[in-house]
Design an enzyme around this catalytic site. Sequence first.
Site, PDB file in Angstrom:
ATOM      1  N   CYS A  70    -118.891  54.078 -12.047  1.00  0.00           N
ATOM      2  CA  CYS A  70    -118.005  52.912 -12.011  1.00  0.00           C
ATOM      3  C   CYS A  70    -118.538  51.769 -12.860  1.00  0.00           C
ATOM      4  O   CYS A  70    -117.832  51.206 -13.688  1.00  0.00           O
ATOM      5  CB  CYS A  70    -117.811  52.443 -10.568  1.00  0.00           C
ATOM      6  SG  CYS A  70    -116.792  50.960 -10.432  1.00  0.00           S
ATOM      7  N   CYS A  75    -114.947  52.329 -14.103  1.00  0.00           N
ATOM      8  CA  CYS A  75    -114.019  51.233 -13.770  1.00  0.00           C
ATOM      9  C   CYS A  75    -114.300  49.948 -14.549  1.00  0.00           C
ATOM     10  O   CYS A  75    -113.387  49.337 -15.121  1.00  0.00           O
ATOM     11  CB  CYS A  75    -114.098  50.912 -12.278  1.00  0.00           C
ATOM     12  SG  CYS A  75    -114.365  52.301 -11.191  1.00  0.00           S
ATOM     13  N   LYS A  78    -114.032  50.215 -18.488  1.00  0.00           N
ATOM     14  CA  LYS A  78    -112.623  50.512 -18.732  1.00  0.00           C
ATOM     15  C   LYS A  78    -111.761  49.271 -18.594  1.00  0.00           C
ATOM     16  O   LYS A  78    -110.915  48.969 -19.443  1.00  0.00           O
ATOM     17  CB  LYS A  78    -112.184  51.619 -17.764  1.00  0.00           C
ATOM     18  CG  LYS A  78    -110.727  52.070 -17.849  1.00  0.00           C
ATOM     19  CD  LYS A  78    -109.806  51.273 -16.958  1.00  0.00           C
ATOM     20  CE  LYS A  78    -110.149  51.287 -15.498  1.00  0.00           C
ATOM     21  NZ  LYS A  78    -109.905  52.533 -14.794  1.00  0.00           N
ATOM     22  N   TYR A 210    -105.012  59.301 -14.398  1.00  0.00           N
ATOM     23  CA  TYR A 210    -105.442  57.912 -14.563  1.00  0.00           C
ATOM     24  C   TYR A 210    -106.036  57.663 -15.948  1.00  0.00           C
ATOM     25  O   TYR A 210    -105.612  56.784 -16.700  1.00  0.00           O
ATOM     26  CB  TYR A 210    -106.580  57.592 -13.576  1.00  0.00           C
ATOM     27  CG  TYR A 210    -106.261  57.365 -12.143  1.00  0.00           C
ATOM     28  CD1 TYR A 210    -106.273  56.091 -11.614  1.00  0.00           C
ATOM     29  CD2 TYR A 210    -106.013  58.431 -11.286  1.00  0.00           C
ATOM     30  CE1 TYR A 210    -106.051  55.878 -10.263  1.00  0.00           C
ATOM     31  CE2 TYR A 210    -105.781  58.223  -9.939  1.00  0.00           C
ATOM     32  CZ  TYR A 210    -105.799  56.948  -9.431  1.00  0.00           C
ATOM     33  OH  TYR A 210    -105.588  56.737  -8.106  1.00  0.00           O
ATOM     34  N   GLU A 214    -104.561  55.417 -19.082  1.00  0.00           N
ATOM     35  CA  GLU A 214    -105.278  54.160 -19.305  1.00  0.00           C
ATOM     36  C   GLU A 214    -105.809  54.075 -20.735  1.00  0.00           C
ATOM     37  O   GLU A 214    -105.665  53.038 -21.399  1.00  0.00           O
ATOM     38  CB  GLU A 214    -106.410  54.014 -18.293  1.00  0.00           C
ATOM     39  CG  GLU A 214    -105.901  53.717 -16.886  1.00  0.00           C
ATOM     40  CD  GLU A 214    -106.985  53.777 -15.815  1.00  0.00           C
ATOM     41  OE1 GLU A 214    -106.719  53.293 -14.696  1.00  0.00           O
ATOM     42  OE2 GLU A 214    -108.081  54.311 -16.086  1.00  0.00           O
ATOM     43  N   HIS A 469     -92.460  31.302  -4.557  1.00  0.00           N
ATOM     44  CA  HIS A 469     -91.492  31.214  -5.650  1.00  0.00           C
ATOM     45  C   HIS A 469     -91.943  30.210  -6.710  1.00  0.00           C
ATOM     46  O   HIS A 469     -92.450  29.142  -6.369  1.00  0.00           O
ATOM     47  CB  HIS A 469     -90.125  30.794  -5.094  1.00  0.00           C
ATOM     48  CG  HIS A 469     -89.044  30.760  -6.120  1.00  0.00           C
ATOM     49  ND1 HIS A 469     -88.461  31.917  -6.607  1.00  0.00           N
ATOM     50  CD2 HIS A 469     -88.465  29.722  -6.777  1.00  0.00           C
ATOM     51  CE1 HIS A 469     -87.551  31.579  -7.508  1.00  0.00           C
ATOM     52  NE2 HIS A 469     -87.531  30.253  -7.616  1.00  0.00           N
ATOM     53  N   GLU A 474     -92.792  37.921  -4.540  1.00  0.00           N
ATOM     54  CA  GLU A 474     -91.810  37.577  -3.512  1.00  0.00           C
ATOM     55  C   GLU A 474     -90.720  38.638  -3.377  1.00  0.00           C
ATOM     56  O   GLU A 474     -90.045  38.718  -2.349  1.00  0.00           O
ATOM     57  CB  GLU A 474     -91.175  36.221  -3.803  1.00  0.00           C
ATOM     58  CG  GLU A 474     -90.300  36.180  -5.030  1.00  0.00           C
ATOM     59  CD  GLU A 474     -89.678  34.799  -5.264  1.00  0.00           C
ATOM     60  OE1 GLU A 474     -89.195  34.194  -4.294  1.00  0.00           O
ATOM     61  OE2 GLU A 474     -89.696  34.327  -6.424  1.00  0.00           O
TER      62      GLU A 474
END
Length: 496
Positions: A70, A75, A78, A210, A214, A469, A474
Amino acid sequence: MARKMLIDGELGQTAADEKQYDFDLFVIGAGSGGVRASRTSAAFGAKVAICELPFHPISSEVIGGVGGTCVIRGCVPKKILVYAAQFRGEFEDSRNFGWELSDEIGFNWKKLLHNKTQEIIRLNGIYKRLLSNAGVTMFEGEGKLIDAHSVEVTQPDGTEKQYSAKHILIATGSRAQLVNIPGKELAITSDEALSLDELPKRAVILGGGYIAVEFASIWRGMGAEVDLFYRKELPLRGFDDEMRVVVAKNLEGRGIRLHPGTNLTELRQSEDGIRVLTDHGDEFTTDVVLFATGRLPNTKRLNLQAVGVEVDKTGVIKVDEYSCTTVPNIWAVGDVTNRINLTPVALMEGTCFSKTVFGGQPTKPDYINVPCAVFCIPPLSVVGLNEQQALEQTKSDILVYTSSFNPMKNTISGRQEKTTMKLVVDAETDKVLGASMCGPDAPEIMQGIAVALKCGATKAQFDSTVGIHPSAAEEFVTMRSITRRVAAGTKLKTNL
């Protein structure tokens, strides 16, 4: 006072009975799961040691680094490259917001690569300090089992040393693999893709998961021509089919050429690049070929079978619900067990292990409602059950709520790319079973939705929540109209 350990609900030996061992716990592998398990076990009072291979951005059987996949080659680097790639779209979108940019915007790949490498070196140092500050003894070298209570560490200079431990934890992770076709030596994996000397102008990617989507987004965002090949009709097998369609459309909208139902059969070196042959008889010429077709566990050199630790045919370590292997005092967490191969899951498994073995709190990892994200551009993020899983796992009808809309930013920029959201709800209980989103900031939004699902939120509770908002988020609390009701037992087409 003698420390006592509660293992699977049974009182273990006291510290006074364990003096024959060098350590209470020896961990092989200092990635996310191993480091977490070491630190939390030490916090419970255990005497802990950990070993890890020497550091390098590109892994091998004898090279790794504290921090693991990672931090060093997964991760983190990346995501740094994803950030860099996103600027291309930002520059395009900025013009209608009044920014006047020159037609030629330079990109310095080597500068990005240098800064990325400096960051992972910094994080590697931080992980080492975390272990040291926790009182964990660190050894650099390759670890393997000698017997159920002994680990041999081969140091970088070839010196071999043995250590005994009451418990041994295997957290060696996994590594990317090359597909076995003629010319495979011309291809690279994600390890090399994160550290290329030169940015490719043309890229071919094999895979639909993935990593494949990616890197397609990364290289396309940096200006490369990208061709993405995968066996199914859609990328990201295992995700909600409706969201997979959205991702495929977005990839194409960003200029990535998709080749569904297509495999590569051979790679050949030529004067102008690498010639790529497909099972459809087509040929492509490219600068780089990335194989992103899966990973295999790092277990081959651990000597597991010799001490009775069972693995499956791919080398995955078999564990029970508490992460214990077929040898009672040998445990395993993370990708090497192939449960849910995500960094936060490895962290959870490491924590549960230490609670079980050293904390007197037998704890099983909880794999329900684990959120995840695919950092394509724009990203996809999900939590809970997809539509097909919901139909398979519940006896009730399923209510599906969807919303597809132009994000406010796109109404000015002119980008033709919609955000899509989806909720899957149990018609009988009103419980929200799953949520999906593809669009800007999806992972940031989905982390909050994951908390709601973990708490068992109903659709009525979503509806009663006041939105923020203006925001995309939302929309999750304003989807009032049912898109469709799917009868219990309905079989959806899933071989896409």
